[in-house]
Design a protein around this motif. Structure first.
Motif, PDB file in Angstrom:
ATOM      1  N   ILE A  51      -4.512  11.480  -4.032  1.00 30.29           N
ATOM      2  CA  ILE A  51      -3.723  12.024  -4.388  1.00 30.29           C
ATOM      3  C   ILE A  51      -3.014  11.861  -3.122  1.00 30.29           C
ATOM      4  O   ILE A  51      -1.201  11.823  -2.581  1.00 30.29           O
ATOM      5  CB  ILE A  51      -4.155  13.231  -4.147  1.00 30.29           C
ATOM      6  N   ILE A  52      -3.863  11.684  -1.665  1.00 30.47           N
ATOM      7  CA  ILE A  52      -2.779  11.496  -0.630  1.00 30.47           C
ATOM      8  C   ILE A  52      -2.046   9.987  -1.008  1.00 30.47           C
ATOM      9  O   ILE A  52      -0.775  10.096  -0.170  1.00 30.47           O
ATOM     10  CB  ILE A  52      -3.444  11.549   0.723  1.00 30.47           C
ATOM     11  N   GLY A  53      -2.160   9.115  -0.430  1.00 31.01           N
ATOM     12  CA  GLY A  53      -1.588   7.859  -1.366  1.00 31.01           C
ATOM     13  C   GLY A  53      -0.421   7.847  -1.832  1.00 31.01           C
ATOM     14  O   GLY A  53       0.759   7.409  -1.076  1.00 31.01           O
ATOM     15  N   TYR A  60       7.516   8.414   1.526  1.00 32.36           N
ATOM     16  CA  TYR A  60       7.852   6.923   2.139  1.00 32.36           C
ATOM     17  C   TYR A  60       9.427   6.215   1.561  1.00 32.36           C
ATOM     18  O   TYR A  60      10.105   5.719   1.944  1.00 32.36           O
ATOM     19  CB  TYR A  60       6.201   6.020   2.799  1.00 32.36           C
ATOM     20  N   ALA A  61       8.912   6.644  -0.241  1.00 28.30           N
ATOM     21  CA  ALA A  61      10.473   6.238  -0.510  1.00 28.30           C
ATOM     22  C   ALA A  61      11.767   6.675  -0.151  1.00 28.30           C
ATOM     23  O   ALA A  61      12.829   6.945  -0.490  1.00 28.30           O
ATOM     24  CB  ALA A  61      10.255   6.606  -1.926  1.00 28.30           C
ATOM     25  N   ALA A 193      -0.018   8.610   6.104  1.00 36.26           N
ATOM     26  CA  ALA A 193      -0.748   7.324   6.568  1.00 36.26           C
ATOM     27  C   ALA A 193      -1.780   7.118   7.024  1.00 36.26           C
ATOM     28  O   ALA A 193      -3.511   6.769   7.214  1.00 36.26           O
ATOM     29  CB  ALA A 193       0.304   6.158   7.129  1.00 36.26           C
ATOM     30  N   SER A 194      -1.765   8.438   8.259  1.00 41.01           N
ATOM     31  CA  SER A 194      -3.025   8.061   9.616  1.00 41.01           C
ATOM     32  C   SER A 194      -4.527   8.606   8.187  1.00 41.01           C
ATOM     33  O   SER A 194      -5.852   8.003   8.569  1.00 41.01           O
ATOM     34  CB  SER A 194      -3.399   8.932  10.586  1.00 41.01           C
ATOM     35  N   MET A 195      -4.361   9.675   7.650  1.00 43.38           N
ATOM     36  CA  MET A 195      -5.136   9.731   6.363  1.00 43.38           C
ATOM     37  C   MET A 195      -5.863   9.160   6.089  1.00 43.38           C
ATOM     38  O   MET A 195      -7.109   9.521   5.451  1.00 43.38           O
ATOM     39  CB  MET A 195      -4.603  11.355   5.488  1.00 43.38           C
ATOM     40  N   ILE A 196      -4.976   9.462   4.715  1.00 42.28           N
ATOM     41  CA  ILE A 196      -5.058   7.319   4.241  1.00 42.28           C
ATOM     42  C   ILE A 196      -6.548   6.662   4.594  1.00 42.28           C
ATOM     43  O   ILE A 196      -7.778   6.709   4.563  1.00 42.28           O
ATOM     44  CB  ILE A 196      -4.166   6.629   3.354  1.00 42.28           C
ATOM     45  N   LEU A 197      -6.128   6.290   6.443  1.00 43.11           N
ATOM     46  CA  LEU A 197      -7.238   5.020   6.540  1.00 43.11           C
ATOM     47  C   LEU A 197      -8.088   6.482   7.451  1.00 43.11           C
ATOM     48  O   LEU A 197      -9.463   5.097   7.233  1.00 43.11           O
ATOM     49  CB  LEU A 197      -6.106   4.612   7.809  1.00 43.11           C
ATOM     50  N   PHE A 198      -7.949   7.119   7.940  1.00 45.84           N
ATOM     51  CA  PHE A 198      -8.830   7.387   8.011  1.00 45.84           C
ATOM     52  C   PHE A 198      -9.804   7.768   7.020  1.00 45.84           C
ATOM     53  O   PHE A 198     -11.177   7.672   7.243  1.00 45.84           O
ATOM     54  CB  PHE A 198      -8.651   9.262   9.039  1.00 45.84           C
TER      55      PHE A 198
END
Length: 255
Positions: A51-53, A60-61, A193-198
């Motif tokens: 979902i976040i991605g 981003y687009a 982006a930070s949440m995806i990595l986290f």
């Protein structure tokens, strides 16, 4: 491979450090056994990452669309302004040399000033008073012409229209330099982006090596996506920026 070297070495080094650091952090969390806390929630975490991605890709687009629109607008105004100045040189060729020479000289002085000093001033956010005075000299060179017959009066009006067009394009180009991506949009893109990595750092991968590779790839993609976003934000500086070549050609190719 050549496209990789377009990115500055310091940026590539910083990216490599972040990739290694993220993979090492994942390994440390894995060895600490924190992944066991989420083993029963792997499916839910996967859905959340998806979902976040998706949200990140959409935002981003949109951000790239906004920035690229501003970037191409600056390029268009540069071509239109330099094109108008080129027309000024071309259409003035039928004038007497004594009347035309000051105008040609002022155009070339202005073009050199833009290429050599104004670009640096624009990238640093400084004033462009010096080149503004040079441009005023071009307008003065046109307005001070003294047509003596109908043919010259028609040419004078044409040259005056071209000078006005150049002035309009210059004003538009300078106004676009102050436009930047909204700060809230940049913060939102960075946050998603930070949440995806986290979330991936705590995702219970069954295979440790696969987890480290996944973290490394994700970090690399997010880091360089952020680099492209911020680099394009200022069209006058950075790895990808607009060129002053059109003004250089006014100095070397036209008389």
């Amino acid at each position: 491979m050549q496209s990789v070297y377009i990115i500055p070495g310091t940026t590539r080094l910083r990216g490599a450090k972040m990739i290694i650091g993220a993979a090492a952090l994942y390994l440390a969390l894995r060895l600490a056994g924190l992944h066991k806390l989420f083993q029963n929630d792997a499916e839910g975490m996967g859905v959340l990452v998806q979902i976040i991605g998706t949200l990140y890709s959409v935002v981003y687009a949109f951000a790239i669309y906004v920035i690229w629109g501003q970037f191409t607008s600056v390029e268009n105004q540069i071509l239109k302004e330099s094109g108008a100045l080129k027309d000024l040189l071309v259409f003035s060729q039928s004038l007497k040399e004594t009347a035309r020479e000051p105008m040609v000289r002022s155009v070339k002085i202005y073009a050199r000033g833009v290429a050599e000093t104004e670009w640096k001033a624009l990238s640093a956010g400084e004033d462009t008073d010096k080149t503004e005075k040079m441009f005023v000299a071009i307008i003065s060179g046109v307005t001070e012409l003294k047509p003596v017959d109908d043919t010259e009066r028609a040419l004078y009006q044409r040259l005056l229209d071209i000078a006005n067009q150049a002035s309009s394009h210059r004003d538009e180009r300078l106004s676009l330099r102050a436009k930047r991506m909204p700060g809230t949009l940049l913060v939102f893109v960075t946050l998603t982006a930070s949440m995806i990595l986290f979330l991936l750092l705590f995702f219970p991968f069954r295979n440790v090596a696969l987890g480290m590779v996944s973290i490394g790839i994700t970090t690399m993609l997010l880091f360089f996506a952020h680099f492209v976003l911020t680099d394009l934000d200022n069209p006058f500086e950075g790895t990808w920026n607009v060129s002053s070549q059109a003004f250089v050609e006014l100095i070397t190719k036209y008389r």
